[in-house]
Design an enzyme around this catalytic site. Structure first.
Site, PDB file in Angstrom:
ATOM      1  N   SER A 133      22.840  41.654 -11.537  1.00  0.00           N
ATOM      2  CA  SER A 133      23.576  41.807 -10.277  1.00  0.00           C
ATOM      3  C   SER A 133      23.567  43.330  -9.769  1.00  0.00           C
ATOM      4  O   SER A 133      23.871  44.245 -10.531  1.00  0.00           O
ATOM      5  CB  SER A 133      24.961  41.112 -10.364  1.00  0.00           C
ATOM      6  OG  SER A 133      25.621  41.390  -9.060  1.00  0.00           O
ATOM      7  N   GLU A 135      26.099  44.448  -8.304  1.00  0.00           N
ATOM      8  CA  GLU A 135      27.315  44.798  -8.607  1.00  0.00           C
ATOM      9  C   GLU A 135      27.509  45.924  -9.830  1.00  0.00           C
ATOM     10  O   GLU A 135      28.321  46.718 -10.105  1.00  0.00           O
ATOM     11  CB  GLU A 135      28.250  43.789  -8.735  1.00  0.00           C
ATOM     12  CG  GLU A 135      28.561  43.077  -7.654  1.00  0.00           C
ATOM     13  CD  GLU A 135      29.337  43.722  -6.519  1.00  0.00           C
ATOM     14  OE1 GLU A 135      30.213  44.521  -7.036  1.00  0.00           O
ATOM     15  OE2 GLU A 135      29.378  43.513  -5.233  1.00  0.00           O
ATOM     16  N   TYR A 157      33.648  41.346 -13.568  1.00  0.00           N
ATOM     17  CA  TYR A 157      32.191  40.634 -13.344  1.00  0.00           C
ATOM     18  C   TYR A 157      31.299  41.800 -13.692  1.00  0.00           C
ATOM     19  O   TYR A 157      30.276  41.398 -14.227  1.00  0.00           O
ATOM     20  CB  TYR A 157      32.230  40.099 -11.905  1.00  0.00           C
ATOM     21  CG  TYR A 157      30.758  39.515 -11.538  1.00  0.00           C
ATOM     22  CD1 TYR A 157      30.330  38.455 -12.098  1.00  0.00           C
ATOM     23  CD2 TYR A 157      29.937  40.353 -10.560  1.00  0.00           C
ATOM     24  CE1 TYR A 157      29.050  37.834 -11.940  1.00  0.00           C
ATOM     25  CE2 TYR A 157      28.823  39.680 -10.354  1.00  0.00           C
ATOM     26  CZ  TYR A 157      28.348  38.609 -10.944  1.00  0.00           C
ATOM     27  OH  TYR A 157      27.049  38.399 -10.691  1.00  0.00           O
TER      28      TYR A 157
END
Length: 344
Positions: A133, A135, A157
């Site tokens: 990801s 992120e 996460y």
């Protein structure tokens, strides 16, 4: 030996899993998906794949398993004997990860390690894809972000995904697994979950037009993201596992847009002034915010021959048209018509 056209997907009922399953079936694969046991079915995104009248028999099979249960992963892997494993399953909502950090780490982090261990026990060749990801870049140290950009995660996460990423690298180097990481930037579609901001906005526009709600409540309007079309990103996953050598790839459009722009485009498509309807609610703000993410996918273009074609405004249009139809509104009647009122 395994069938070279047999694949196993964790997270098959999610947005990405559904598009990947669709793609693999079109390519002649037998597709197996792992799903969690619950009191209700959550297969809406893939139900249509069972209903192809041209197929004499189904090539899609679902099995109960969980990324927190290594015995179920190993058992299904050895019974199915896939040639390709796509690990897409996880608790994937960033805001929720602050409220459920342990579960997020168990699925997104340790779940990946359990899948890698399952693959390592196989006595047949398996190619493994891990869903990374953007992120993971968090509070970015350079822009745009490439495969060489250091990670600086800002949520449970993202931290779990960084753990998973380096486990893939370690198993690749230590055990010779054909294991690749896809560093996918935000990718959206009409199949995106309703709690993610793009779908929340397009659904909100439809609900406002229909008179079902007056305002749309969002978090940080200034956050900027690189948004692409999930259906195209599924092809990139498959392409990674067709390469002779495993590697890591950024998958992105190279364009960055703010949540504010998202609102401007979505409301503007139906002639509404977004500022009349959008409100900021502090409960949607993250404890630590990621302000901007923008990917450099030049390696994917060079090695995989992949590049994004659907751009931001077109993507929002695709999603909005779907959500208008879902609300019973004819898109042709309101999109681009200069409408500035609400259906009653």
């Amino acid at each position: 030996m395994s069938d070279p056209r047999k694949a196993l997907i964790t997270g098959i009922t999610g947005q990405d899993g559904s598009y990947l399953a669709e793609l693999l079936l079109e390519k002649g694969y037998e597709v197996h998906g792992l799903i969690r046991r619950s009191s209700s079915f959550n297969t809406g995104r893939i139900d249509h794949l069972y209903r192809d009248p041209h197929e004499a028999e189904t090539r899609l099979f679902l099995h109960y398993a969980d990324l927190t249960d290594s015995s179920s992963l190993i058992g299904h892997l050895h019974r199915i004997k896939p040639a390709e494993v796509y690990n897409l399953g996880a608790q994937s909502h960033v805001k929720v990860s602050f409220e459920m950090p342990e579960f997020t780490a168990e699925t997104a982090g340790m779940g990946t390690l359990r899948m890698l261990e399952a693959v390592r026990t196989a006595d047949w060749p398996i190619r493994f894809y891990q869903a990374g990801s953007s992120e993971m870049y968090g509070k970015v140290l350079e822009s745009p972000q490439s495969e060489r950009t250091p990670f600086n995660p800002r949520s449970p996460y993202a931290i779990a995904k960084v753990f998973a990423h380096f486990m893939v690298v370690d198993y690749r180097e230590a055990y010779g697994l054909h294991a690749s990481n896809g560093l996918l930037f935000n990718h959206e579609s009409p199949r995106r979950g309703g709690t993610f901001v793009t779908r929340k906005v397009t659904r909100g526009v439809a609900a406002i037009l229909k008179g079902e709600q007056e305002h749309l409540f969002l978090g940080n309007l200034e956050a900027k993201r690189d948004w692409g079309y999930a259906k195209e990103y599924a092809e990139a996953m498959w392409l990674m596992l067709q390469q002779p050598e495993p590697d890591d790839y950024v998958i992105a459009t190279g364009e960055m847009h703010s949540v504010r722009e998202l609102c401007e485009v979505a409301f503007g498509l139906v002639g509404l002034d977004w500022e009349r309807y959008v409100r900021v609610d502090a409960k949607y703000l993250r404890p630590t915010e990621v302000e901007e993410l923008c990917g450099d996918a030049s390696k994917a273009k060079r090695v995989l021959g992949w590049q994004a074609h659907v751009r931001f405004a077109e993507l929002i249009g695709i999603m909005l048209e779907h959500d208008l139809r879902e609300a019973g509104i004819d898109p042709e009647r309101v999109v681009g018509a200069g409408h500035d009122g609400v259906q009653r």
